[in-house]
Enzyme design. Structure first.
Site, mmCIF file in Angstrom:
data_model
loop_
_atom_site.group_PDB
_atom_site.id
_atom_site.type_symbol
_atom_site.label_atom_id
_atom_site.label_comp_id
_atom_site.label_asym_id
_atom_site.label_seq_id
_atom_site.Cartn_x
_atom_site.Cartn_y
_atom_site.Cartn_z
ATOM 1 N N ASP A 426 0.894 -1.174 0.078
ATOM 2 C CA ASP A 426 -0.212 -0.048 0.005
ATOM 3 C C ASP A 426 0.951 1.335 0.026
ATOM 4 O O ASP A 426 1.757 1.482 1.026
ATOM 5 C CB ASP A 426 -0.952 0.050 1.075
ATOM 6 C CG ASP A 426 -1.878 1.137 1.087
ATOM 7 O OD1 ASP A 426 -3.012 0.983 0.536
ATOM 8 O OD2 ASP A 426 -1.594 2.372 1.691
ATOM 9 N N ASN A 434 -2.073 13.006 -5.309
ATOM 10 C CA ASN A 434 -3.006 13.368 -5.984
ATOM 11 C C ASN A 434 -3.339 14.794 -5.716
ATOM 12 O O ASN A 434 -3.573 15.676 -6.550
ATOM 13 C CB ASN A 434 -4.318 12.504 -5.615
ATOM 14 C CG ASN A 434 -4.098 11.305 -6.412
ATOM 15 O OD1 ASN A 434 -3.593 11.320 -7.452
ATOM 16 N ND2 ASN A 434 -4.735 10.190 -6.030
ATOM 17 N N HIS A 439 -4.241 14.301 -10.414
ATOM 18 C CA HIS A 439 -4.450 13.079 -10.547
ATOM 19 C C HIS A 439 -3.499 12.574 -11.635
ATOM 20 O O HIS A 439 -3.385 11.275 -11.576
ATOM 21 C CB HIS A 439 -5.846 12.985 -11.008
ATOM 22 C CG HIS A 439 -6.620 13.073 -9.872
ATOM 23 N ND1 HIS A 439 -7.034 12.372 -8.849
ATOM 24 C CD2 HIS A 439 -7.384 14.077 -9.258
ATOM 25 C CE1 HIS A 439 -7.693 12.635 -7.877
ATOM 26 N NE2 HIS A 439 -7.843 13.759 -8.228
ATOM 27 N N ASP A 443 -1.752 8.776 -11.149
ATOM 28 C CA ASP A 443 -1.856 7.514 -12.291
ATOM 29 C C ASP A 443 -0.482 7.164 -12.548
ATOM 30 O O ASP A 443 -0.262 6.131 -12.960
ATOM 31 C CB ASP A 443 -2.799 8.224 -13.531
ATOM 32 C CG ASP A 443 -4.048 8.270 -12.896
ATOM 33 O OD1 ASP A 443 -4.704 8.000 -11.864
ATOM 34 O OD2 ASP A 443 -5.197 9.094 -14.012
ATOM 35 N N ASP A 469 -4.646 2.498 -4.298
ATOM 36 C CA ASP A 469 -3.078 2.628 -4.069
ATOM 37 C C ASP A 469 -2.693 1.125 -3.585
ATOM 38 O O ASP A 469 -1.369 1.037 -3.034
ATOM 39 C CB ASP A 469 -2.665 3.737 -3.410
ATOM 40 C CG ASP A 469 -3.236 3.927 -1.733
ATOM 41 O OD1 ASP A 469 -4.083 3.048 -1.796
ATOM 42 O OD2 ASP A 469 -2.444 4.489 -1.356
#
Length: 829
Positions: A426, A434, A439, A443, A469
């Protein structure tokens, strides 16, 4: 229908004249009664009378056709008016020819009313006008979606080639059939003069051309007003077929039957009805314009109407278009077979023509098979793409949760071959990336992480993105050294990278669990363990690797553990079971049990057996502490009430409650438990924990409990907690301290003795009952009793266990499974 087609249909509906559905229906009823009557008259009346009736009715039908064409042409607009005007022009030419023929017959002494027959030259004028009117009828181009076999959006050149070949096949087969049946017999007829033969051949060729035009428009165009075109095409086709039959009788030298003239009335009336048909709504609804009343109609009629409407709106018309080119070819084949069976000579042109048409059909079918194979390949490719999209993450291309779950289940099923490890990853503080970099940068970070994870493990291992994530790695080949693999994965993923043109440090929390061969664990349990380990890594400061062990429960508050506790409190078997165990509190002077301290043990199918402290850690994180204490109070009161009634011993039960819980419902929980178990309030002692959370509202609630007859016990007086304040704030009656804090208490005058003496003196001055916890041996118990401590609790008197006479706990304990010390019931605690 496409938007352009719907727009065109709507425009056609506005341009078409409308006589009203009721008027149109009445006209149809009238002619539906007249036509059979005329046909019947041609059979039963004398020849002279029958001929007059049929000719009069024929003239009436022609007048009806002209009137309908004139009325509709004056009211129609655009394309709807154009084909009606063309029909009207043909009708005027026919009418003028009939008038001339009638006048000539009148002066020559013949019958002034001409027959409605193909032998009359005046009827030649309607053929070119009808052909042009058919071509001017408002239609839309045929698209591949209209073909049921080619309805998958295939619009390549093969489809257009096949369409052209169908048209060629239809025209050629009809032409050859007309030649064999009509034209060749006319050419060989002995009677007609050259002028008459030319007229007959013109009729034959013209009617053949008209029939071909009707079939081509019906098969390869989309009429906007289907009902009008059906009536027009049906009427023209009926007339052309009857004219061909008339020519056949002329060719064989036999008189034309009167019934052919009577049958021509039907085609003529259909043409007139086509001009005044009310336009159909262009909304694309499957239901007809006039709704069907299911209440008034019979079930059979309603069912037939629904099936017919669905077939007409569905693929039925498309199938008709597919089979239509083969109907005249089949008729040719049947005709050739009949000729050969009756030893009639088959002409070479007929044989060569049929052979060429069959060859054309074979080529068409080869093209269709090629298109179908391409369609199958495209369908299989689409299925593979859909399966890949359903089982893979669109952003990273990794396996998604569904595929990963299947892989884990398969690996667990065959884990007898070796160890199996599961690694959860994680990204820490992904939300910050973000929020600060956008964003797209987030990504990109997910894609970078996916590539790095794929590069860390062999292809036989499965890397998946579970969502957000969170990633997971199923280790099969490297499970023997799973912890080393986990550390290597963490090091690779944590390598800095550039996001949005800026260097970025990556932190990742990893949770690892390992299943040894033959261990009784399911795929779901394995995933839960890895999830617990990952959340434990986050609780321990993030950016670390944690290997699962059952003690993780005491340190982390993962959503998986909190969900399991919620299931437990709801009574869901998936949450496991909870045991309430009891450790005796003993009178150190008289050596018998006076009370029991209640504690809990949670048995979960995945996490194993968890202690009360571990349960409290999970419950505190989700706000379930009050529900858990409500369950324990209820169970403890029930068990002690049953034990008191069974043994006659008036023992007390001590239950721990937290000062941090919402105070409003404590008294309600206690009173409900006492009432359900029929216990007096004096049989329940509340041991107050978490005194650092004590506030005025909680203190008021606890004082209310004491006023109702309950007693309060203060725990941990010898620990590093803020408990002395509670002696002033609360009406404490029982004081518990850990005797192990003062060492072995051997009686020497050392600092520990001084502390013990001070605590006991304090309790005596305040009028408190003292309970020493953690008593480990007999000497320690005697020393406590000699120095004035009346009651004790600890492993020396027995570990927590079930009460005597009750079912044993679910775990395999190290005791006899029964709580208790001594069997006499002396002074109450």
């Amino acid at each position: 229908m496409s938007r352009a087609e719907i727009t065109g249909a709507a425009a056609t509906e506005c341009d078409a004249p409308n006589c009203g559905a009721t008027v149109f229906r009445r006209i149809v009823y009238v002619w539906a009664a007249v036509a059979p009557t005329v046909m019947l008259a041609s059979f039963i009346l004398p020849p002279r009378a029958a001929d007059l009736v049929v000719r009069a009715c024929g003239m009436a039908a022609i007048a009806f056709q002209g009137g309908c064409e004139l009325w509709s042409a004056r009211r129609a607009k655009g394309g709807e008016r154009r084909w009606r005007l063309l029909l009207l022009a043909g009708w005027i030419a026919v009418a003028a020819g009939l008038v001339i023929t009638s006048v000539r017959a009148l002066f020559s002494g013949q019958e002034p009313v001409p027959p409605l027959s193909g032998t009359e030259p005046a009827y030649l004028a309607f053929i070119p006008a009808s052909v042009v009117a058919l071509l001017a009828f408002p239609t839309d181009p045929l698209s591949p979606e209209d073909e049921p076999v080619r309805g998958a959006g295939q619009g390549g050149t093969h489809w257009r080639t096949v369409t052209v070949m169908d048209a060629v096949l239809l025209v050629s087969s009809l032409s050859l059939l007309g030649w064999v049946v009509i034209l060749r017999p006319l050419m060989r007829a002995r009677a007609p003069a050259p002028a008459s033969l030319a007229i007959l051949l013109a009729f034959g060729l013209g009617c053949l051309l008209l029939l071909i035009t009707v079939l081509l428009v019906a098969a390869f165009r989309r009429p906007r007003q289907k009902k009008s075109f059906a009536l027009l095409g049906g009427g023209l086709a009926s007339i052309t077929v009857l004219l061909h039959v008339s020519l056949y009788f002329v060719a064989i030298g036999r008189p034309e039957p009167l019934q052919l003239e009577a049958a021509n009335v039907i085609g003529t009336v259909m043409i007139g009805l086509a001009c005044i048909t009310p336009p159909r709504s262009s909304t694309g609804s499957v239901v007809a314009a006039s709704p069907l009343s299911l209440e008034s109609a019979s079930d059979g009629r309603a069912s037939w109407h629904v099936r017919w409407t669905g077939w007409r709106a569905g693929p039925g018309i498309g199938w008709v278009r597919i089979f239509l080119p083969y109907i005249p070819l089949s008729a040719l084949g049947v005709l050739a077979g009949l000729q050969m069976s009756t030893e009639v000579r088959v002409e070479p042109i007929e044989i060569y023509g049929i052979f060429a048409l069959v060859l054309l059909v074979l080529i068409r079918q080869m093209l269709t098979l090629a298109d179908n194979q391409k369609l199958l390949d495209r369908v299989q490719q689409s299925r593979r793409q859909l399966r890949h999209q359903a089982l893979h993450d669109p952003l990273t291309g990794l396996a998604n949760r569904v595929l990963f779950g299947d892989r884990v289940e398969a690996a667990v099923a065959r884990r007898a071959r070796g160890r199996l490890a599961l690694l959860f990853c994680d990204l820490d503080d992904f939300k910050i990336v973000n929020d600060t970099l956008g964003h797209p940068a987030g990504d990109e970070l997910l894609r970078i992480t996916a590539r790095r994870l794929l590069g860390c493990v062999p292809p036989s291992d499965t890397v998946a993105r579970l969502g957000g994530d969170e990633f997971a790695v199923l280790l099969a080949d490297d499970a023997a050294d799973a912890e080393a693999v986990g550390k290597r994965v963490g090091a690779v993923v944590r390598a800095p990278c550039f996001l949005a043109g800026q260097p970025c440090a990556i932190h990742v929390s990893l949770g690892l669990t390992v299943a040894v061969p033959g261990s009784p664990i399911s795929a779901e349990d394995l995933v839960q363990q890895a999830d617990l380990a990952m959340y434990a890594a986050k609780q321990r400061g993030k950016n670390s690797l944690v290997v699962y062990d059952p003690d993780i429960f005491a340190h982390g508050r993962s959503p998986t553990a909190q969900l399991a506790l919620c299931q437990l409190l709801r009574g869901d078997p998936a949450g496991g079971v909870i045991d309430v165990l009891y450790q005796p509190i003993v009178d150190l002077i008289h050596h018998h049990t006076v009370a029991f301290q209640a504690s809990t043990c949670w048995h979960h199918p995945t996490f194993g057996s968890l202690t009360a402290e571990q349960m409290v850690a999970v419950a505190s994180g989700e706000g379930l502490r009050a529900q858990l204490e409500r369950l324990i109070i209820g169970r403890a009161c029930h068990d002690i009430g049953h034990y008191r009634r069974q043994t006659g011993q008036n023992v007390t039960v001590c239950v721990s409650v937290s000062a941090a819980r919402p105070p409003g419902d404590l008294l309600l929980d206690v009173e409900a438990a006492l009432a359900a178990s029929r216990l007096p309030a004096q049989a329940l002692v509340l041991k107050v924990l978490d005194m650092e959370c004590l506030d005025e509202e909680v203190a008021r609630s606890l004082r209310t409990c004491v006023a109702r007859g309950l007693r309060l016990a203060l725990n941990g007086i010898a620990r590093n907690q803020n408990t002395f304040l509670a002696l002033d704030e609360l009406p404490i009656q029982i004081l518990m301290f850990d005797s192990s804090f003062a060492g072995g208490l051997t009686g020497s005058a050392n600092r520990a003795d001084l502390l013990r003496h001070a605590l006991l003196t304090l309790a005596k001055d305040l009028g408190l009952t003292v309970v020493a916890t953690g008593v480990q041996n007999r000497e320690q118990a005697r020393t406590l009793a000699r120095h004035g401590c009346r009651f004790g609790q600890g492993q020396f008197f027995g570990p927590p266990a079930a009460l005597p006479g009750q079912p044993p706990p679910h775990r395999n304990g190290e005791t006899d499974g029964r709580a208790g010390y001594g069997n006499r019931n002396g002074n109450q605690w």
